[in-house]
Design a protein around this motif. Structure first.
Motif, PDB file in Angstrom:
ATOM      1  N   MET A 130      -3.919 -48.111 -61.328  1.00  0.00           N
ATOM      2  CA  MET A 130      -3.533 -49.327 -60.626  1.00  0.00           C
ATOM      3  C   MET A 130      -2.881 -50.333 -61.561  1.00  0.00           C
ATOM      4  O   MET A 130      -1.864 -50.955 -61.225  1.00  0.00           O
ATOM      5  N   LEU A 131      -3.455 -50.492 -62.765  1.00  0.00           N
ATOM      6  CA  LEU A 131      -2.851 -51.415 -63.738  1.00  0.00           C
ATOM      7  C   LEU A 131      -1.481 -50.909 -64.181  1.00  0.00           C
ATOM      8  O   LEU A 131      -0.529 -51.684 -64.333  1.00  0.00           O
ATOM      9  N   GLY A 132      -1.379 -49.597 -64.371  1.00  0.00           N
ATOM     10  CA  GLY A 132      -0.090 -49.030 -64.742  1.00  0.00           C
ATOM     11  C   GLY A 132       0.940 -49.212 -63.652  1.00  0.00           C
ATOM     12  O   GLY A 132       2.105 -49.533 -63.925  1.00  0.00           O
ATOM     13  N   GLY A 133       0.504 -49.036 -62.394  1.00  0.00           N
ATOM     14  CA  GLY A 133       1.425 -49.245 -61.285  1.00  0.00           C
ATOM     15  C   GLY A 133       1.893 -50.685 -61.186  1.00  0.00           C
ATOM     16  O   GLY A 133       3.074 -50.949 -60.940  1.00  0.00           O
ATOM     17  N   ALA A 134       0.957 -51.631 -61.407  1.00  0.00           N
ATOM     18  CA  ALA A 134       1.332 -53.044 -61.367  1.00  0.00           C
ATOM     19  C   ALA A 134       2.310 -53.389 -62.489  1.00  0.00           C
ATOM     20  O   ALA A 134       3.274 -54.134 -62.288  1.00  0.00           O
ATOM     21  N   ALA A 135       2.076 -52.834 -63.675  1.00  0.00           N
ATOM     22  CA  ALA A 135       2.966 -53.118 -64.807  1.00  0.00           C
ATOM     23  C   ALA A 135       4.344 -52.497 -64.623  1.00  0.00           C
ATOM     24  O   ALA A 135       5.352 -53.053 -65.078  1.00  0.00           O
ATOM     25  N   LEU A 136       4.401 -51.344 -63.930  1.00  0.00           N
ATOM     26  CA  LEU A 136       5.667 -50.638 -63.759  1.00  0.00           C
ATOM     27  C   LEU A 136       6.398 -51.024 -62.476  1.00  0.00           C
ATOM     28  O   LEU A 136       7.556 -50.643 -62.298  1.00  0.00           O
ATOM     29  N   ALA A 137       5.734 -51.774 -61.581  1.00  0.00           N
ATOM     30  CA  ALA A 137       6.355 -52.130 -60.306  1.00  0.00           C
ATOM     31  C   ALA A 137       7.708 -52.837 -60.478  1.00  0.00           C
ATOM     32  O   ALA A 137       8.676 -52.484 -59.802  1.00  0.00           O
ATOM     33  N   PRO A 138       7.818 -53.839 -61.378  1.00  0.00           N
ATOM     34  CA  PRO A 138       9.138 -54.453 -61.571  1.00  0.00           C
ATOM     35  C   PRO A 138      10.186 -53.459 -62.079  1.00  0.00           C
ATOM     36  O   PRO A 138      11.356 -53.532 -61.694  1.00  0.00           O
ATOM     37  N   TYR A 139       9.741 -52.521 -62.926  1.00  0.00           N
ATOM     38  CA  TYR A 139      10.664 -51.509 -63.434  1.00  0.00           C
ATOM     39  C   TYR A 139      11.156 -50.613 -62.297  1.00  0.00           C
ATOM     40  O   TYR A 139      12.348 -50.282 -62.208  1.00  0.00           O
ATOM     41  N   PHE A 140      10.235 -50.238 -61.406  1.00  0.00           N
ATOM     42  CA  PHE A 140      10.619 -49.422 -60.262  1.00  0.00           C
ATOM     43  C   PHE A 140      11.592 -50.180 -59.359  1.00  0.00           C
ATOM     44  O   PHE A 140      12.560 -49.614 -58.855  1.00  0.00           O
ATOM     45  N   TRP A 141      11.298 -51.477 -59.126  1.00  0.00           N
ATOM     46  CA  TRP A 141      12.181 -52.270 -58.280  1.00  0.00           C
ATOM     47  C   TRP A 141      13.576 -52.380 -58.896  1.00  0.00           C
ATOM     48  O   TRP A 141      14.583 -52.197 -58.201  1.00  0.00           O
ATOM     49  N   GLY A 142      13.637 -52.679 -60.195  1.00  0.00           N
ATOM     50  CA  GLY A 142      14.928 -52.776 -60.866  1.00  0.00           C
ATOM     51  C   GLY A 142      15.691 -51.460 -60.825  1.00  0.00           C
ATOM     52  O   GLY A 142      16.915 -51.430 -60.609  1.00  0.00           O
ATOM     53  N   SER A 143      14.983 -50.347 -61.008  1.00  0.00           N
ATOM     54  CA  SER A 143      15.611 -49.029 -60.935  1.00  0.00           C
ATOM     55  C   SER A 143      16.144 -48.752 -59.539  1.00  0.00           C
ATOM     56  O   SER A 143      17.233 -48.200 -59.373  1.00  0.00           O
ATOM     57  N   ALA A 144      15.353 -49.150 -58.534  1.00  0.00           N
ATOM     58  CA  ALA A 144      15.796 -48.952 -57.154  1.00  0.00           C
ATOM     59  C   ALA A 144      17.060 -49.748 -56.864  1.00  0.00           C
ATOM     60  O   ALA A 144      17.984 -49.264 -56.193  1.00  0.00           O
ATOM     61  N   MET A 145      17.121 -50.997 -57.366  1.00  0.00           N
ATOM     62  CA  MET A 145      18.306 -51.807 -57.131  1.00  0.00           C
ATOM     63  C   MET A 145      19.536 -51.209 -57.827  1.00  0.00           C
ATOM     64  O   MET A 145      20.634 -51.179 -57.263  1.00  0.00           O
ATOM     65  N   ARG A 146      19.362 -50.735 -59.031  1.00  0.00           N
ATOM     66  CA  ARG A 146      20.482 -50.095 -59.724  1.00  0.00           C
ATOM     67  C   ARG A 146      20.958 -48.874 -58.938  1.00  0.00           C
ATOM     68  O   ARG A 146      22.150 -48.632 -58.804  1.00  0.00           O
ATOM     69  N   PHE A 147      19.999 -48.106 -58.434  1.00  0.00           N
ATOM     70  CA  PHE A 147      20.330 -46.907 -57.674  1.00  0.00           C
ATOM     71  C   PHE A 147      21.104 -47.262 -56.408  1.00  0.00           C
ATOM     72  O   PHE A 147      22.145 -46.657 -56.106  1.00  0.00           O
ATOM     73  N   ARG A 148      20.607 -48.231 -55.664  1.00  0.00           N
ATOM     74  CA  ARG A 148      21.249 -48.593 -54.401  1.00  0.00           C
ATOM     75  C   ARG A 148      22.631 -49.195 -54.625  1.00  0.00           C
ATOM     76  O   ARG A 148      23.588 -48.866 -53.906  1.00  0.00           O
ATOM     77  N   PHE A 149      22.745 -50.083 -55.583  1.00  0.00           N
ATOM     78  CA  PHE A 149      24.046 -50.690 -55.859  1.00  0.00           C
ATOM     79  C   PHE A 149      25.042 -49.624 -56.321  1.00  0.00           C
ATOM     80  O   PHE A 149      26.179 -49.604 -55.886  1.00  0.00           O
ATOM     81  N   ASN A 150      24.603 -48.770 -57.225  1.00  0.00           N
ATOM     82  CA  ASN A 150      25.469 -47.730 -57.762  1.00  0.00           C
ATOM     83  C   ASN A 150      25.973 -46.791 -56.676  1.00  0.00           C
ATOM     84  O   ASN A 150      27.051 -46.222 -56.790  1.00  0.00           O
ATOM     85  N   ALA A 151      25.139 -46.588 -55.643  1.00  0.00           N
ATOM     86  CA  ALA A 151      25.488 -45.657 -54.576  1.00  0.00           C
ATOM     87  C   ALA A 151      26.343 -46.300 -53.487  1.00  0.00           C
ATOM     88  O   ALA A 151      26.736 -45.629 -52.536  1.00  0.00           O
ATOM     89  N   THR A 152      26.623 -47.596 -53.598  1.00  0.00           N
ATOM     90  CA  THR A 152      27.383 -48.319 -52.575  1.00  0.00           C
ATOM     91  C   THR A 152      28.814 -48.549 -53.051  1.00  0.00           C
ATOM     92  O   THR A 152      29.035 -49.042 -54.157  1.00  0.00           O
ATOM     93  N   ARG A 153      29.760 -48.211 -52.185  1.00  0.00           N
ATOM     94  CA  ARG A 153      31.174 -48.390 -52.517  1.00  0.00           C
ATOM     95  C   ARG A 153      31.927 -49.003 -51.345  1.00  0.00           C
ATOM     96  O   ARG A 153      31.575 -48.789 -50.180  1.00  0.00           O
ATOM     97  N   TRP A 154      32.959 -49.757 -51.705  1.00  0.00           N
ATOM     98  CA  TRP A 154      33.880 -50.309 -50.710  1.00  0.00           C
ATOM     99  C   TRP A 154      35.296 -50.134 -51.243  1.00  0.00           C
ATOM    100  O   TRP A 154      35.594 -50.582 -52.348  1.00  0.00           O
ATOM    101  N   ARG A 155      36.107 -49.460 -50.470  1.00  0.00           N
ATOM    102  CA  ARG A 155      37.469 -49.126 -50.890  1.00  0.00           C
ATOM    103  C   ARG A 155      37.489 -48.416 -52.244  1.00  0.00           C
ATOM    104  O   ARG A 155      38.353 -48.658 -53.085  1.00  0.00           O
TER     105      ARG A 155
END
Length: 397
Positions: free
Chosen positions: A106-131
């Motif tokens: 649980m402590l490890g998950g709490a410490a890594l949660a921001p890292y997971f969120w940041g990774s998810a945002m990089r993934f989603r942004f990277n996968a999005t394209r326009w023109r």
């Protein structure tokens, strides 16, 4: 094909966003996703999410050009399997009494949660394209963890409140008025701090997504303030309390009439049993509906605030004309129809809500759109792939 409107005096062109999808079309996709998810015991979930994202992105037209979602299904599946493995490990440790392992996980998950969120945002942004131009999320890990500080304050507040109550109970003072007052005060402080932390966390994450988001080489522009978010949350609480009051009156009226009817029936009769069951179902249904308008109101107000106050550097900006109460009405109708159809109206509900939000947004571009698209493509090549590809685990797609 949408028609471009012109704010001629300032050389700014306006492009209302469009959504070309339909409820019936999405229903077929949704039903296949649901069937495959059930047959694979949930392991089709990331691929279902990918197909859903591709459908909504592909039917969202920004200046007559659809968005693209290019995430690889294999990477999303691997991230989902890793998440499931961690969750199963936590459940096994909890059920076998390995409290130390549970605490570590649980402590490890709490410490890594921001890292997971940041990774998810990089993934989603990277996968999005326009023109053909890719979005990028360029926040550093230091910025991500600083934005996540309210989540840690939230944890500390609840740990402190629970510890205070346990200390009072352990000393045998739980029945005294003073101890009761301290326990209530600790709970109230924990709740207030939790709400403020939740608001701040949402503000931090949304502002970071926009301010550290890029399309081509152009950064996002963010204008909302923290107090704007506080105002929306306070208004949402007011809407919720108002709806609860109305629901309470409806429940009281229903129960009053039902009790009067039950008095005229045999206490042990079938009619009385059916009546009691009907009352229980009606009360639960009304309580479920009580939160829907407040959640829809908050969602619409937040959507309008964000999309009316963001842009791309100095070359483009968005404006939103979404009407919150109209969206609330649509949500209430969708909830009722979804319940009455045992969930099968959900795809149509999702499409109608997405369409209302999407078509309420207008993109305002300074100068020629083709010139802007060309400039963004050239700047993306100049920036290169190195910055956007430091992605980490990319657990969530």
């Amino acid at each position: 094909m949408q028609q471009k409107t012109n704010a001629a005096n300032r050389g700014i062109d306006a492009y209302p966003l469009e959504f070309s999808g339909s409820g019936g079309e999405y229903f077929r996709l949704w039903f296949v996703n649901l069937l495959l998810t059930v047959l694979t015991l949930g392991f089709y979930t990331p691929l279902a999410r990918r197909r859903t994202a591709q459908y909504f992105y592909g039917h969202t037209l920004v200046a007559d050009s659809p968005l693209e979602f290019t995430a690889q299904g294999r990477r999303m599946l691997l991230g989902f399997v890793l998440f499931v493995a961690l969750y199963v490990a936590l459940k096994i440790a909890a059920q076998t009494g390995q409290n130390r392992m549970v605490a570590v996980l649980m402590l490890g998950g709490a410490a890594l949660a921001p890292y997971f969120w940041g990774s998810a945002m990089r993934f989603r942004f990277n996968a999005t394209r326009w023109r053909g131009v890719r979005l990028q999320f360029t926040a550093s890990w230091g910025e991500v963890y600083r934005a996540s500080l309210p989540a840690f304050v939230f944890s500390v507040a609840w740990i402190g409140g629970i510890t205070e109550i346990e200390v009072l109970v352990g000393k045998g003072k739980s029945g005294s008025p003073t101890a009761t007052g301290f326990a209530i005060a600790a709970a109230v402080v924990a709740v207030v701090v939790s709400v403020l932390c939740a608001i701040r966390l949402e503000y931090n994450y949304k502002s970071l997504m926009v301010a550290r988001g890029r399309i081509g080489g152009q950064p996002g522009r963010w204008k909302p303030r923290f107090l704007d978010f506080v105002g929306i949350w306070m208004a949402t609480v007011g809407v919720f309390l108002g709806v609860v009051l109305l629901v309470g009156v409806a429940i009281a009226a229903t129960l009053g009439g039902s009790f009067a009817l039950m008095k005229r029936t045999h206490p042990a009769g079938v009619a009385a049993v059916l009546m009691a069951a009907a009352i229980g179902v009606a009360v639960l249904f009304l309580l479920f509906l009580a939160s829907a308008p407040a959640r829809a109101y908050r969602e619409a107000r937040m959507f309008k605030l964000v999309w009316s106050n963001i842009g791309v550097s100095q070359v483009a900006r968005f404006k939103c004309r979404l009407r919150p109460w109209r969206f609330v009405g649509l949500r209430v109708k969708n909830v009722l129809l979804t319940v009455l159809t045992l969930g099968f109206y959900r795809p149509f509900a999702r499409v109608s809500e997405y369409r209302m939000k999407c078509t309420s947004v207008t993109l305002h571009v300074k100068g020629s759109l083709d010139q802007l698209a060309g400039q963004l493509a050239r700047e993306e090549l100049a920036v290169g792939d190195a910055l956007a590809d430091v992605v980490g685990l990319e657990l969530v797609g």
